[in-house]
Design a protein around this motif. Sequence first.
Motif, PDB file in Angstrom:
ATOM      1  N   UNK A 379      10.380   5.190  18.927  1.00  0.00           N
ATOM      2  CA  UNK A 379       9.794   4.129  19.737  1.00  0.00           C
ATOM      3  C   UNK A 379       8.274   4.136  19.645  1.00  0.00           C
ATOM      4  N   UNK A 380       7.661   5.328  19.509  1.00  0.00           N
ATOM      5  CA  UNK A 380       6.200   5.416  19.377  1.00  0.00           C
ATOM      6  C   UNK A 380       5.721   4.666  18.136  1.00  0.00           C
ATOM      7  N   UNK A 381       6.434   4.853  17.004  1.00  0.00           N
ATOM      8  CA  UNK A 381       6.001   4.162  15.788  1.00  0.00           C
ATOM      9  C   UNK A 381       6.258   2.662  15.876  1.00  0.00           C
ATOM     10  N   UNK A 382       7.379   2.258  16.468  1.00  0.00           N
ATOM     11  CA  UNK A 382       7.653   0.826  16.596  1.00  0.00           C
ATOM     12  C   UNK A 382       6.569   0.132  17.408  1.00  0.00           C
ATOM     13  N   UNK A 383       6.021   0.808  18.417  1.00  0.00           N
ATOM     14  CA  UNK A 383       4.920   0.229  19.178  1.00  0.00           C
ATOM     15  C   UNK A 383       3.632   0.235  18.366  1.00  0.00           C
ATOM     16  N   UNK A 384       3.381   1.323  17.642  1.00  0.00           N
ATOM     17  CA  UNK A 384       2.151   1.434  16.861  1.00  0.00           C
ATOM     18  C   UNK A 384       2.160   0.489  15.666  1.00  0.00           C
ATOM     19  N   UNK A 385       3.337   0.200  15.132  1.00  0.00           N
ATOM     20  CA  UNK A 385       3.448  -0.642  13.941  1.00  0.00           C
ATOM     21  C   UNK A 385       2.864  -2.034  14.160  1.00  0.00           C
ATOM     22  N   UNK A 386       2.944  -2.540  15.368  1.00  0.00           N
ATOM     23  CA  UNK A 386       2.447  -3.897  15.631  1.00  0.00           C
ATOM     24  C   UNK A 386       0.943  -4.021  15.419  1.00  0.00           C
ATOM     25  N   UNK A 387       0.196  -2.905  15.442  1.00  0.00           N
ATOM     26  CA  UNK A 387      -1.247  -2.955  15.257  1.00  0.00           C
ATOM     27  C   UNK A 387      -1.732  -2.425  13.924  1.00  0.00           C
ATOM     28  N   UNK A 388      -0.811  -2.144  12.994  1.00  0.00           N
ATOM     29  CA  UNK A 388      -1.199  -1.617  11.684  1.00  0.00           C
ATOM     30  C   UNK A 388      -1.853  -2.730  10.863  1.00  0.00           C
ATOM     31  N   UNK A 389      -2.976  -2.416  10.225  1.00  0.00           N
ATOM     32  CA  UNK A 389      -3.662  -3.362   9.355  1.00  0.00           C
ATOM     33  C   UNK A 389      -3.038  -3.305   7.964  1.00  0.00           C
ATOM     34  N   UNK A 390      -2.575  -4.475   7.473  1.00  0.00           N
ATOM     35  CA  UNK A 390      -1.909  -4.554   6.170  1.00  0.00           C
ATOM     36  C   UNK A 390      -2.548  -5.672   5.356  1.00  0.00           C
ATOM     37  N   UNK A 391      -3.018  -5.348   4.159  1.00  0.00           N
ATOM     38  CA  UNK A 391      -3.530  -6.344   3.214  1.00  0.00           C
ATOM     39  C   UNK A 391      -2.580  -6.456   2.036  1.00  0.00           C
ATOM     40  N   UNK A 392      -2.436  -7.678   1.526  1.00  0.00           N
ATOM     41  CA  UNK A 392      -1.519  -7.943   0.422  1.00  0.00           C
ATOM     42  C   UNK A 392      -2.248  -8.712  -0.665  1.00  0.00           C
ATOM     43  N   UNK A 393      -2.103  -8.273  -1.910  1.00  0.00           N
ATOM     44  CA  UNK A 393      -2.640  -8.983  -3.076  1.00  0.00           C
ATOM     45  C   UNK A 393      -1.527  -9.178  -4.087  1.00  0.00           C
ATOM     46  N   UNK A 394      -1.414 -10.407  -4.642  1.00  0.00           N
ATOM     47  CA  UNK A 394      -0.367 -10.730  -5.601  1.00  0.00           C
ATOM     48  C   UNK A 394      -0.969 -10.922  -6.986  1.00  0.00           C
TER      49      UNK A 394
END
Length: 406
Positions: A379-394
């Motif tokens: 549950x700790x990671x599921x809450x923290x996951x919402x604020x993770x910064x993710x960049x995507x390049x194609x």
Amino acid sequence: MNPVHRFCSAAVALAILTLLLAGCWDQVEIEDRALVLGLSIDTATPEEMATEEQVTHLDNMKLPGHAISVTAQIAVPGRVPLGPGSGSSSDGAKASPVWVVTVTGHTLDDAMNNLQQQIADPRYLVHLRVIVISETIARGRLDELNDYLRRNPEIRRRTWLLVSEGRASRFMDVEPPLQRVPTLYILSMMEKAVASGKFPHDYLGRFWSADSKWGESAYLPYVALRDKENILIEGLAYFSGNRMVNTTKPLEIGAFMALKGMDPGGYSVLFKTREYGNVIIKTNRRFTKITSSIRDGKPYLKYDLYFEGDLDEHFDSKKPVSSAAALHKIEQEFNTQIRGVVSGLIGRTQKDHSDIFGMGELIRARHPGYWKQHIRDKKDWEELYSGVKVDVALHMHLQRVGLKGR
């Protein structure tokens, strides 16, 4: 003869005799087994609850106010075909290769006991290959189902577990023209979707594995029924806290597989370009490079998605695609528009606290100090996951162009 040798010879002879006489004492002929090929699980209606056969209940027992309806597809000995049927039979239901039985129970174990009471032969689940559950079940009572299935030694880990749009029992009565046994058709459809790059290997065992990991959330195929015969893979049903929280669109399955680096590519994309009208690009291969770090006390991940594909079709424009520069412009527009699809999928899963991409497992493996400091349970990671910064390049590379039409 030496007494020791005489004793050993007698012991060997006794063992062989015992094996020959008692080796098959518990055998059950396959014709005397009720082989369950498929199961569907729905929430029971009040009418179904009223007709429940209370096989396992004690008198004056106060029962829960909810129940499940289980529909089993049982193979009829001698009638399951080895290939597609040649057409409908004049015998009607008597020629059906499966027997469909519906029962009601307060748990899956209770329902299976009620099922056994209605069939003569002992039920066997060793050939169970497809389980379809309704969306209502997936959003609520999945703990009890998983507990029963995981403890049952007859359940294979390569069984497919699917979430249905609407009632799951409808999938036990479909009559696809390509296969007389509905369960075998669903199984073939899922296996071929995996082989063609349209769906990941998401068997029941993989679902349980993802569900048990702190840094990853589980997902299942989300299917729908069209015209009583056509089965559509409508997307992914993803979970948080062991409950289904949302679904994806069909094209987003390809975006998910790209983020996971799953090959081969199997999806074609139709989109509009500024200069060359509408184009269709077919993705053949995928490759993913992931970098991670901790920035300002939060995880950061960068995904570089590499694609190889073909320009399948080009229409609604008189401007020809006849140069490397033109292909490069189409590649750039593909990268921009599909990046929006991928980023949108990530953002929606973050809002729903469902890390189906396994980003948490990457952080746990690459940054163990941060993980041990901040994560105490899933549950700790599921809450923290919402604020993770993710960049995507194609990065799309078009290798081939289709033939020019006149």
